[in-house]
Design a protein around this motif. Structure first.
Motif, PDB file in Angstrom:
ATOM      1  N   PRO A   1       0.281  -1.275  -0.277  1.00 12.27           N
ATOM      2  CA  PRO A   1       0.055   0.085   0.354  1.00 12.27           C
ATOM      3  C   PRO A   1       1.342   1.368  -0.364  1.00 12.27           C
ATOM      4  O   PRO A   1       0.570   2.650  -0.364  1.00 12.27           O
ATOM      5  CB  PRO A   1      -0.652  -0.124   1.191  1.00 12.27           C
ATOM      6  CG  PRO A   1      -0.221  -1.151   2.162  1.00 12.27           C
ATOM      7  CD  PRO A   1       0.540  -2.078   1.762  1.00 12.27           C
ATOM      8  N   GLU A   2       2.323   1.149   0.866  1.00 19.01           N
ATOM      9  CA  GLU A   2       3.152   2.939   0.177  1.00 19.01           C
ATOM     10  C   GLU A   2       3.428   3.408  -1.002  1.00 19.01           C
ATOM     11  O   GLU A   2       4.223   3.861  -1.007  1.00 19.01           O
ATOM     12  CB  GLU A   2       4.149   1.994   1.329  1.00 19.01           C
ATOM     13  CG  GLU A   2       5.236   1.348   0.762  1.00 19.01           C
ATOM     14  CD  GLU A   2       4.794  -0.430   1.123  1.00 19.01           C
ATOM     15  OE1 GLU A   2       6.038  -0.722   1.457  1.00 19.01           O
ATOM     16  OE2 GLU A   2       3.557  -0.512   1.233  1.00 19.01           O
ATOM     17  N   ALA A   3       3.354   1.530  -1.605  1.00 19.48           N
ATOM     18  CA  ALA A   3       4.126   2.139  -3.780  1.00 19.48           C
ATOM     19  C   ALA A   3       3.009   3.172  -4.305  1.00 19.48           C
ATOM     20  O   ALA A   3       1.724   4.166  -4.137  1.00 19.48           O
ATOM     21  CB  ALA A   3       3.387   0.678  -4.364  1.00 19.48           C
ATOM     22  N   VAL A   4       4.382   3.777  -4.425  1.00 19.06           N
ATOM     23  CA  VAL A   4       3.489   5.116  -5.467  1.00 19.06           C
ATOM     24  C   VAL A   4       3.915   5.667  -7.081  1.00 19.06           C
ATOM     25  O   VAL A   4       3.136   6.297  -7.077  1.00 19.06           O
ATOM     26  CB  VAL A   4       4.620   6.717  -4.888  1.00 19.06           C
ATOM     27  CG1 VAL A   4       4.119   6.507  -3.776  1.00 19.06           C
ATOM     28  CG2 VAL A   4       5.600   6.320  -5.428  1.00 19.06           C
ATOM     29  N   ARG A   5       4.151   3.962  -7.657  1.00 19.82           N
ATOM     30  CA  ARG A   5       3.884   3.737  -9.408  1.00 19.82           C
ATOM     31  C   ARG A   5       3.686   2.490  -9.540  1.00 19.82           C
ATOM     32  O   ARG A   5       4.024   1.141  -8.746  1.00 19.82           O
ATOM     33  CB  ARG A   5       5.151   4.759  -9.231  1.00 19.82           C
ATOM     34  CG  ARG A   5       5.824   4.067 -10.830  1.00 19.82           C
ATOM     35  CD  ARG A   5       7.156   4.970 -11.370  1.00 19.82           C
ATOM     36  NE  ARG A   5       6.894   4.954 -12.913  1.00 19.82           N
ATOM     37  CZ  ARG A   5       6.364   5.285 -13.796  1.00 19.82           C
ATOM     38  NH1 ARG A   5       5.733   7.307 -13.211  1.00 19.82           N
ATOM     39  NH2 ARG A   5       6.313   5.579 -15.260  1.00 19.82           N
ATOM     40  N   ALA A   6       3.280   2.656 -10.225  1.00 15.76           N
ATOM     41  CA  ALA A   6       2.566   1.305 -10.881  1.00 15.76           C
ATOM     42  C   ALA A   6       2.847   0.911 -12.402  1.00 15.76           C
ATOM     43  O   ALA A   6       2.727   1.987 -13.158  1.00 15.76           O
ATOM     44  CB  ALA A   6       1.258   1.104 -10.985  1.00 15.76           C
ATOM     45  N   ASN A   7       3.743  -0.294 -12.800  1.00 14.71           N
ATOM     46  CA  ASN A   7       3.874  -0.512 -14.280  1.00 14.71           C
ATOM     47  C   ASN A   7       3.083  -1.111 -14.774  1.00 14.71           C
ATOM     48  O   ASN A   7       3.087  -2.571 -14.198  1.00 14.71           O
ATOM     49  CB  ASN A   7       5.565  -0.444 -14.600  1.00 14.71           C
ATOM     50  CG  ASN A   7       6.193   0.936 -14.329  1.00 14.71           C
ATOM     51  OD1 ASN A   7       6.237   2.284 -15.130  1.00 14.71           O
ATOM     52  ND2 ASN A   7       7.195   1.014 -13.486  1.00 14.71           N
ATOM     53  N   ILE A   8       2.370  -0.894 -16.281  1.00 18.13           N
ATOM     54  CA  ILE A   8       1.442  -2.436 -16.034  1.00 18.13           C
ATOM     55  C   ILE A   8       2.003  -2.452 -17.452  1.00 18.13           C
ATOM     56  O   ILE A   8       1.286  -2.281 -18.567  1.00 18.13           O
ATOM     57  CB  ILE A   8       0.321  -1.998 -15.809  1.00 18.13           C
ATOM     58  CG1 ILE A   8      -0.298  -1.498 -14.361  1.00 18.13           C
ATOM     59  CG2 ILE A   8      -0.760  -3.548 -15.924  1.00 18.13           C
ATOM     60  CD1 ILE A   8      -1.381  -1.123 -13.717  1.00 18.13           C
ATOM     61  N   GLY A   9       1.883  -4.366 -17.937  1.00 16.11           N
ATOM     62  CA  GLY A   9       2.514  -4.415 -19.206  1.00 16.11           C
ATOM     63  C   GLY A   9       0.922  -5.933 -19.600  1.00 16.11           C
ATOM     64  O   GLY A   9       0.552  -6.332 -18.645  1.00 16.11           O
ATOM     65  N   TYR A  10       0.503  -6.425 -20.867  1.00 16.45           N
ATOM     66  CA  TYR A  10      -0.485  -7.100 -21.204  1.00 16.45           C
ATOM     67  C   TYR A  10       0.908  -7.481 -22.579  1.00 16.45           C
ATOM     68  O   TYR A  10       1.775  -6.749 -23.122  1.00 16.45           O
ATOM     69  CB  TYR A  10      -1.184  -5.927 -21.983  1.00 16.45           C
ATOM     70  CG  TYR A  10      -2.168  -5.450 -21.542  1.00 16.45           C
ATOM     71  CD1 TYR A  10      -3.629  -5.842 -20.982  1.00 16.45           C
ATOM     72  CD2 TYR A  10      -2.216  -3.979 -20.447  1.00 16.45           C
ATOM     73  CE1 TYR A  10      -4.178  -5.718 -20.229  1.00 16.45           C
ATOM     74  CE2 TYR A  10      -3.471  -3.261 -19.860  1.00 16.45           C
ATOM     75  CZ  TYR A  10      -4.027  -4.196 -19.216  1.00 16.45           C
ATOM     76  OH  TYR A  10      -5.047  -3.911 -18.343  1.00 16.45           O
TER      77      TYR A  10
END
Length: 359
Positions: A146-155
């Motif tokens: 929950p402390e994360a501030v960035r998301a990288n998402i790949g399809y």
């Protein structure tokens, strides 16, 4: 009594959704512009009510809906044809789902957030393979960190097939502006501005950045999230080639007459509603959605990979699940909603698993 209306039922994705809905015991109203095709589809799926409606006659679309109904729209390309269905749902007080993957149209739906809240309805755009898996994978990762501030998402997809509608949507996107989440705000950013690699089932695969619903939806459910990028997997050379091409098309798009000529040419060349991959081809396709969430320094705090089958099969199944759940009162709010916000993480995880996508 409230009902599910499937608009675009005679198209490739629409037919798949109709088969699933009727197979699960639902009683959808199948809607499209061709009465003969509707009659044949209704017979093919074992019987269903039908209604003729056409986006060129917005009143005919509005006549499909009443308060409390659920509209599924598969009528694309959505930038060209999607707005009448969206407007009709909001005006009627009906919940709305669509199958778009077109970033600018996703933005349009989220711009209706206040209006939908006042109407007490939920708007769920891109509620298919574009972009439920990434929202879910990122939601699961953010629940672990929950402390994360960035998301990288790949399809990522192996042995993909495409329908005529998908190709038409992709062509229409060439000259449209992309976006990304930066500092908690959605800001303009051209498609393929970034290229990144992911670990996918033990292999390093590359993707180019694309606009998705995650940029709008995730920060609503996870306000601490400041930055997000969504990537579409492709060979490294193709990703870098798209990056260069997006620079060119971005320049051309700023010249309105040139953009209009190019779009008209693409409309003539790339036709929608021309069918899609057969069941045997879809059975060979495999997909992965990967989400990595990090702290400000870029350290990965959690990573989630979801694996599934064909994108069209998933899209049909998850739209059928979402519409039926909404009809049964399962939405958790009103407005333009992301998948996690709309259903909650656990119900969405179960719904996705039922559609063939699991961790």
């Amino acid at each position: 009594m409230p009902k599910i209306v499937l608009f675009g039922a005679t198209g490739y994705t629409g037919r798949l959704i109709a088969e699933i809905l009727v197979g699960r015991g639902a009683a959808p109203v199948l809607a499209a512009r061709n009465a003969t095709a509707l009659e044949k589809l209704a017979a093919d799926v074992g019987g269903a009510d039908t209604a003729v409606a056409d986006v060129t006659d917005p009143d005919s679309v509005r006549a499909l809906l009443g308060p409390g109904d659920v509209l599924i729209s598969t009528v694309g390309p959505f930038l060209r044809y999607g707005r009448p269905a969206l407007a009709a749902a909001v005006e009627a007080g009906a919940h709305y789902f669509d199958s778009t993957g077109e970033g600018p149209f996703i933005r349009t739906v989220f711009e209706h957030d206040d209006t939908a809240r006042r109407a007490g309805v939920g708007l769920l755009t891109a509620f298919g393979y574009d972009y439920v898996p990434g929202n879910l994978a990122a939601g699961l990762a953010l629940a672990e960190a929950p402390e994360a501030v960035r998301a990288n998402i790949g399809y990522f997809i192996t042995d993909p097939g495409t329908s005529g509608g998908t190709r038409a949507s992709m062509a229409g996107m060439l000259f449209e502006e992309g976006f990304a989440l930066r500092g908690g705000r959605v800001v303009p950013e051209r498609t393929a501005a970034r290229v990144r690699s992911f670990d996918v089932a033990g292999r390093e695969l590359t993707g180019a950045s694309v606009p998705g619903s995650e940029h709008f939806a995730l920060s609503r459910s996870y306000p601490h999230l400041r930055d997000a990028d969504v990537y579409l997997g492709m060979p490294g050379g193709a990703a870098h080639g798209l990056r260069v091409a997006s620079l060119l098309t971005g320049s051309l798009a700023r010249v309105t007459p040139v953009k209009r000529l190019a779009e008209n040419a693409l409309t003539r060349i790339v036709k929608g509603s021309t069918g899609g991959p057969a069941a045997t081809a879809r059975a060979r396709t495999r997909t992965w959605a990967v989400a990595e969430v990090t702290d400000e320094s870029g350290t990965v705090l959690a990573s989630v990979t979801l694996a599934g089958g064909d994108p069209y099969d998933f899209t049909a199944a998850i739209l059928a699940w979402g519409a039926q759940t909404a009809l049964d009162g399962g939405l958790r709010g009103a407005g333009a909603l992301g998948p996690v916000e709309a259903f909650g993480l656990e119900p969405l995880t179960a719904g996705a698993a039922g559609a063939g996508l699991t961790r």
